[in-house]
Design an enzyme around this catalytic site. Structure first.
Site, mmCIF file in Angstrom:
data_model
loop_
_atom_site.group_PDB
_atom_site.id
_atom_site.type_symbol
_atom_site.label_atom_id
_atom_site.label_comp_id
_atom_site.label_asym_id
_atom_site.label_seq_id
_atom_site.Cartn_x
_atom_site.Cartn_y
_atom_site.Cartn_z
ATOM 1 N N GLN A 13 -5.564 -2.399 9.263
ATOM 2 C CA GLN A 13 -5.330 -3.717 8.651
ATOM 3 C C GLN A 13 -5.922 -4.822 9.529
ATOM 4 O O GLN A 13 -5.688 -4.862 10.739
ATOM 5 C CB GLN A 13 -3.817 -3.917 8.461
ATOM 6 C CG GLN A 13 -3.421 -5.147 7.684
ATOM 7 C CD GLN A 13 -3.797 -5.074 6.202
ATOM 8 O OE1 GLN A 13 -3.840 -4.010 5.607
ATOM 9 N NE2 GLN A 13 -4.074 -6.215 5.606
ATOM 10 N N LYS A 37 0.844 -1.200 0.000
ATOM 11 C CA LYS A 37 0.000 0.000 0.000
ATOM 12 C C LYS A 37 0.880 1.251 0.000
ATOM 13 O O LYS A 37 0.605 2.221 -0.713
ATOM 14 C CB LYS A 37 -0.936 -0.022 1.215
ATOM 15 C CG LYS A 37 -2.064 -1.034 1.036
ATOM 16 C CD LYS A 37 -2.785 -1.412 2.312
ATOM 17 C CE LYS A 37 -3.751 -2.559 2.012
ATOM 18 N NZ LYS A 37 -4.308 -3.214 3.189
ATOM 19 N N ASP A 65 -11.765 1.581 3.227
ATOM 20 C CA ASP A 65 -12.055 0.144 3.088
ATOM 21 C C ASP A 65 -13.547 -0.082 2.823
ATOM 22 O O ASP A 65 -13.948 -1.174 2.417
ATOM 23 C CB ASP A 65 -11.735 -0.585 4.408
ATOM 24 C CG ASP A 65 -10.393 -1.290 4.395
ATOM 25 O OD1 ASP A 65 -9.963 -1.730 3.307
ATOM 26 O OD2 ASP A 65 -9.784 -1.399 5.478
HETATM 27 N N1 GUN Z 1 -6.840 -7.679 5.473
HETATM 28 C C1 GUN Z 1 -6.944 -8.387 4.327
HETATM 29 N N2 GUN Z 1 -7.580 -7.662 3.384
HETATM 30 C C2 GUN Z 1 -7.883 -6.482 3.947
HETATM 31 C C3 GUN Z 1 -8.533 -5.301 3.468
HETATM 32 O O1 GUN Z 1 -8.982 -5.206 2.330
HETATM 33 N N3 GUN Z 1 -8.634 -4.286 4.346
HETATM 34 C C4 GUN Z 1 -8.164 -4.380 5.613
HETATM 35 N N4 GUN Z 1 -8.332 -3.329 6.421
HETATM 36 N N5 GUN Z 1 -7.570 -5.430 6.097
HETATM 37 C C5 GUN Z 1 -7.418 -6.479 5.260
#
Ligand code: GUN
Length: 285
Positions: free
Chosen positions: A96, A52, A119
Site C-alpha cells: 500500500q 481489500k 497493482d
Molecule cells: N494507494 C492508493 N491507491 C493505491 C493503489 O492502487 N495501490 C497501492 N499499492 N497503493 C495505493
C-alpha cells in the site's frame, strides 16, 4: 441529461464472474491468495486495506495483511516482499502506497515478482502496457475501461483527453485508450490550452486531484465524461474532479463520485489476483 455510469452495478457484474471462476478453481484446490503490506497507520490506507480484505472474503479468496511499524527499515521491508515471492499460497502482493518518507518505493516495487504484481506497478508490467501485451493492468485505468465496455461506448477513432499524467492513472489510461484506437491528448499542469483541448474531446478522463476542475464550458455537448477524482471537501463531503451538477446536463455519459470509478478499483485488484492465481498454476499464459 447524461446516462449515469454506475460503478457499483458494473462492479457487481464483474465480481459475479470472478466468483464463478474462483469456485471453478476451488474444485482444483486452487484458492487465489493476496498479501497486502501496510507500513505505518495512515487512516485512509487502513480503510483501503480493510476494503481489500472484505472483497477477498466475498469472493472466496485467501488474504493476509502485513501491518508493519512506520519505522521499519528498507532491508526488513524488502525481506518481507521476498518471503511472499516464494510462497505458493500467495499469488498477489500489494504494498500500500504511500510509504513513509525514509523508505524508497522503487526498490520495493521492483522486488515484487512481476507475476505477483497485482497493482501492475513493476517496470516489467508497465513496459507490457506500452506494447499491449499485458497480463495485469493498474486497477483504476482497468476499471475505467471495463465501464466503457459495459456501457457499449465506442472508443475507436474518438478524440480522448486525459487530464493528469500520473504513473498510476494518467499514463496507463492514455495507453489503454490508444490501444483502442482513440486519438489521445494528455493534459497536465503545464498545458497551455487545456480548456480548448478538453472542449474538443469526445471522451474526457479527469484524473487531476482538484475538486470540480472540469467545468461545463470545458465539455463538448454529448461528450463522455469519466471522473477519477476523489477529493474530500472541508465539509467532509467527497467530490470528484468534475463539476457534476453543471456537466451532467450536457454530457452523454458521466460517472458520479462517489459510486463511479471508485467501486471498480478493488474489483480490478480481485480480477488481477485471480489472473495471477491462474498464471501461477499454469492455467493461463
Ligand atoms: N494507494 C492508493 N491507491 C493505491 C493503489 O492502487 N495501490 C497501492 N499499492 N497503493 C495505493
Amino acid at each position: 441529461m447524461a446516462k449515469i455510469m454506475d460503478g457499483k452495478l458494473v462492479s457487481e457484474y464483474i465480481r459475479g464472474k470472478i466468483k464463478d471462476e474462483a469456485s471453478a478453481l476451488k474444485t482444483r484446490n486452487i484458492v487465489p491468495g493476496l498479501a497486502v503490506i501496510l507500513v505505518g497507520d495512515d487512516p485512509a490506507s487502513k480503510i483501503y486495506v480493510n476494503n481489500k480484505k472484505k472483497a477477498c472474503e466475498q469472493l472466496g479468496f485467501y488474504s493476509e495483511e502485513h501491518l508493519l511499524p512506520a519505522d521499519i527499515s528498507q532491508e526488513d521491508l524488502m525481506a518481507i516482499v521476498q518471503s511472499l515471492n516464494v510462497r505458493s499460497d500467495i499469488n498477489g502482493i500489494l504494498c500500500q502506497l504511500p510509504l513513509p518518507s525514509h523508505l524508497d518505493v522503487a526498490p520495493v516495487i521492483e522486488a515484487i515478482n512481476p507475476l505477483k504484481d497485482v497493482d501492475a506497478f513493476h517496470p516489467v508490467n508497465v513496459g507490457r502496457i506500452m506494447t499491449g501485451d499485458f497480463k495485469f493492468l493498474p486497477c483504476t485505468p482497468a476499471g475505467v475501461m471495463e465501464m466503457i465496455e459495459y456501457y457499449g461506448i465506442n472508443v475507436d477513432g474518438k478524440s480522448c483527453c486525459v487530464i493528469g499524467r500520473s504513473d498510476i492513472v494518467g499514463k496507463p489510461m492514455s495507453m489503454l485508450m490508444l490501444h483502442k484506437n482513440a486519438t489521445v491528448t494528455i493534459c497536465h499542469s503545464h498545458t497551455k490550452n487545456l480548456k480548448e483541448i478538453c472542449r474538443a474531446a469526445d471522451i474526457i478522463v479527469a484524473a487531476i486531484g482538484h475538486p470540480r476542475f472540469v467545468t461545463a464550458d470545458m465539455v463538448k455537448p454529448g461528450a463522455v465524461v469519466i471522473d477519477v477524482g476523489i477529493n474530500r471537501l472541508e465539509t467532509g463531503k467527497i467530490c470528484g474532479d468534475v463539476d457534476f451538477d453543471n456537466v451532467e446536463p450536457i454530457a452523454s455519459y458521466i460517472t458520479p463520485v462517489p459510486g463511479g470509478v471508485g467501486p471498480m478499483t478493488i474489483t480490478m485488484l480481485m480480477k488481477n489476483t485471480l489472473t495471477a492465481a491462474k498464471i501461477q498454476n499454469l492455467l493461463d499464459k
